[in-house]
Design an enzyme around this catalytic site. Structure first.
Site, short mmCIF file in Angstrom:
data_model
loop_
_atom_site.label_atom_id
_atom_site.label_comp_id
_atom_site.label_asym_id
_atom_site.label_seq_id
_atom_site.Cartn_x
_atom_site.Cartn_y
_atom_site.Cartn_z
N GLY A 1 0.85 -1.19 0.00
CA GLY A 1 0.00 0.00 0.00
C GLY A 1 0.88 1.22 0.00
O GLY A 1 2.07 1.13 0.31
N CYS B 1 4.95 -6.49 2.03
CA CYS B 1 5.33 -5.07 2.09
C CYS B 1 4.49 -4.33 3.15
O CYS B 1 4.61 -4.65 4.33
CB CYS B 1 5.22 -4.45 0.69
SG CYS B 1 6.11 -2.88 0.59
N TYR B 2 3.65 -3.40 2.75
CA TYR B 2 2.80 -2.71 3.73
C TYR B 2 2.06 -3.72 4.61
O TYR B 2 1.94 -3.55 5.82
CB TYR B 2 1.79 -1.83 2.98
CG TYR B 2 0.87 -1.01 3.87
CD1 TYR B 2 1.27 0.21 4.35
CD2 TYR B 2 -0.40 -1.48 4.22
CE1 TYR B 2 0.44 0.97 5.17
CE2 TYR B 2 -1.25 -0.74 5.03
CZ TYR B 2 -0.81 0.49 5.50
OH TYR B 2 -1.64 1.23 6.29
N HIS C 1 8.37 -8.14 -2.63
CA HIS C 1 7.17 -8.49 -3.40
C HIS C 1 7.34 -9.81 -4.14
O HIS C 1 7.86 -9.83 -5.26
CB HIS C 1 6.88 -7.37 -4.42
CG HIS C 1 6.37 -6.12 -3.78
ND1 HIS C 1 5.05 -5.92 -3.51
CD2 HIS C 1 7.03 -5.03 -3.34
CE1 HIS C 1 4.89 -4.75 -2.93
NE2 HIS C 1 6.08 -4.17 -2.81
N GLU D 1 5.19 -11.45 -5.71
CA GLU D 1 4.29 -11.54 -6.88
C GLU D 1 4.92 -10.95 -8.15
O GLU D 1 4.45 -11.20 -9.25
CB GLU D 1 2.96 -10.85 -6.58
CG GLU D 1 3.00 -9.32 -6.47
CD GLU D 1 3.47 -8.80 -5.10
OE1 GLU D 1 4.09 -9.56 -4.34
OE2 GLU D 1 3.23 -7.61 -4.81
N ASP E 1 -13.76 -11.91 -24.94
CA ASP E 1 -14.67 -12.08 -23.80
C ASP E 1 -16.07 -12.47 -24.25
O ASP E 1 -16.66 -13.41 -23.73
CB ASP E 1 -14.73 -10.78 -22.97
CG ASP E 1 -13.35 -10.36 -22.48
OD1 ASP E 1 -12.44 -11.21 -22.48
OD2 ASP E 1 -13.19 -9.18 -22.12
N LYS F 1 -7.97 -12.13 -17.67
CA LYS F 1 -7.93 -12.29 -19.13
C LYS F 1 -7.26 -13.59 -19.57
O LYS F 1 -7.78 -14.29 -20.44
CB LYS F 1 -7.18 -11.10 -19.75
CG LYS F 1 -7.39 -10.95 -21.24
CD LYS F 1 -8.70 -10.27 -21.51
CE LYS F 1 -8.99 -10.09 -22.98
NZ LYS F 1 -10.19 -9.29 -23.17
#
Ligand code: XMP
Length: 514
Positions: A55, A82-83, A169, A171, A227, A370
């Protein structure tokens, strides 16, 4: 079917969706909730684990996003990133302070490989850091499990309580072994088995749609985009002929695209549904005649699309359900999931019609990213050219023609674009550039062809690399490739005598050329 779920609590970090995508790539369903979501609501989802995101604020600022400490004694494993890691420490009695040196970028970290989180990770590994504050002292009960040169507590954990905190991080792909760490969290700490797979998603969605719709009638606006195509096939498999797909050909599609859509969804294709192709080209051309301003074109096309769609819907009679191809990032970005503000204001043609009566909207792709929509499309047997299609704006080629749109100009841009795409595919560049297309500038200039003087149009080629379409860079196409494309376009497309390559990034340009 109830999938194992990991919940991401979003504190406004820029990688919130990425965390959820990575967890899903590990085979575990993951949902994003805002930090404003109460603990009871989170518990009701029966999560196998919770991840707290990064954040933008400092945890010691009283105005910052926070969470109830009861989360940490709810018996659910928690990973703070992190945050999120700092918040965990602060709420449990540790100390967070401004870091003596800001750490940003790829950083070497030494991890304790006895930790479940770092099981199988190299002792010295590279991770992505981005923080101003640091954990000065871990909370009671926590052991330090990773450190960097500047960060004495790069990770801390209390395995008894299932609580893990990482300053970096995992990710982000720059964290070399980040996916392994996330997989360790969901499998080894949370005990997930990994039941999030596209084949089971497809099967359970079809069953759920069947049950929901019963004998009802369903209407779908099919654009031929990924989509709406995947949504249409899911519904076709679920309720067959109770589904009608209306495909409005506004005459602003790429070369042969209308026929390609018809080949898949029409009577000659593999699916058993009612398919209506409306050839409304002339209606759109009439409305667009003389219109130059791009926003004005977009409005006209959007409105006209809805009018055409309504007319067709009236012919069908009763409609119980209307299909929308909403996907998960739309849900998160519209503020319903996480924290991010609405960034995109693009509208596809096919917003909600005002004059079609229906009971309910069905959004079968609402939970998918997606990549997952594409995977579901492959699972459903949709042809690869539809599944891996590039983004294409709803208003189509009208916004890739600078100035007034005419049928002749549409033909020019269609032909140039088809050549560009063919040559890119031949060169295997499709994989490198994220999006590429030809546009028609409104510029005419003098050229020479044979012994004749010409006064013709310039085509602009645009190819970009991007991960999120919010920012982009011009793709570094080879000179050889650009020459081959140029020579084909000027030879094969009448009234084009120059080809230009757009070298501009976004910002300051946009990806589209309007
Ligand atoms: P820009 O031009 O804003 O485009 O940099 C970013 C991405 O969005 C696509 N785009 C659209 N997609 N309806 C869509 O579905 C639209 O009206 C629209 N306009 C732009 C564009 O192709 C690029 O991928």
């Amino acid at each position: 079917m109830q999938h194992e779920t990991v919940v991401v609590i979003d504190f406004g970090g820029q990688y919130n969706q990425l965390i959820a995508r990575r967890v899903r790539e590990c085979g575990v369903y993951c949902e994003i909730c805002s930090w404003r979501t109460g603990l009871d609501e989170i518990k009701a989802k029966n999560p196998k684990g919770v991840i707290l995101t990064g954040g933008p604020n400092s945890v010691y600022d009283p105005a910052s996003a926070s969470y109830t400490p009861a989360l940490f004694s709810a018996g659910i494993p928690v990973l703070g990133i992190c945050y999120g890691s700092q918040l965990m420490m602060q709420l449990l009695g540790g100390r967070v302070a401004p870091a003596p040196g800001r750490e940003y970028g790829k950083t070497e970290v030494t991890v304790d490989t006895r930790s479940l989180l770092f099981d199988g990770v190299s002792e010295k590994t590279i991770c992505w850091m981005s923080h101003n504050d640091f954990i000065a002292q871990p909370a009671p009960g926590f052991a330090v499990s990773a450190r960097t040169a500047n960060c004495p507590v790069a990770a801390a954990e209390d395995p008894q309580r299932g609580l893990y905190a990482v300053q970096f991080h995992p990710e982000v792909l720059h964290t070399r072994e980040g996916t392994k760490m996330l997989a360790n969290f969901v499998y080894k700490v949370c005990g997930c088995k990994g039941d999030w797979k596209m084949d089971s998603f497809v099967e359970s969605s079809i069953a759920a749609l069947r049950q929901k719709i019963g004998g009802g009638r369903v209407l779908c606006a099919l654009s031929g985009g990924v989509d709406s195509s995947v949504a249409a096939v899911l519904l076709a498999k679920a309720v067959g002929k109770q589904l009608t797909c209306v495909f409005v050909d506004h005459g602003l599609l790429r070369k042969n695209e209308g026929d390609e859509v018809e080949a898949v969804f029409g009577p000659a294709g593999p699916y058993d549904l009612n398919f209506v192709r409306v050839n409304a080209q002339q209606r759109f051309y009439d409305k667009l005649a003389g219109v130059e301003e791009p926003e004005h074109k977009r409005r006209i096309i959007g409105e006209e699309f809805i009018r055409v769609f309504e007319q067709e819907a009236k012919k069908i009679g009763r409609v119980d359900y209307l299909v929308q191809g909403t996907i998960y990032p739309d849900v998160v970005e519209s503020g319903l999931g996480g924290e991010s503000a609405v960034i995109k204001s693009h509208h596809n043609v096919g917003g909600l019609p005002d004059h079609v009566d229906f009971k309910e909207i069905v959004e079968p792709l609402r939970s998918l990213f997606k990549d997952e929509v594409r995977a579901a499309g492959r699972q459903l047997g949709l042809p690869e050219h539809l599944v891996s299609r590039q983004p294409f704006p709803g208003p189509g080629l009208a916004i890739r023609i600078i100035g007034a749109v005419t049928p002749e100009k549409i033909k020019m841009v269609q032909e140039a674009d088809a050549i560009f795409r063919e040559e890119m595919a031949k060169a295997g560049m499709g994989g490198g550039a994220s999006q590429y297309f030809a546009a028609l500038t409104n510029m005419r200039s003098v050229g020479v062809m044979g012994d004749e003087r010409t006064y013709d149009y310039a085509v602009a080629l645009r190819a970009v690399t991007t991960t999120d379409f919010m920012t982009a860079e011009a793709a570094p196409l080879s000179w050889e490739l650009l020459s081959a494309i140029t020579s084909r376009i000027v030879n094969e497309v009448p009234h084009v005598n120059r080809v230009l390559y757009d070298c501009t990034g976004k910002p300051p340009a946009t990806i589209e050329f309007e």
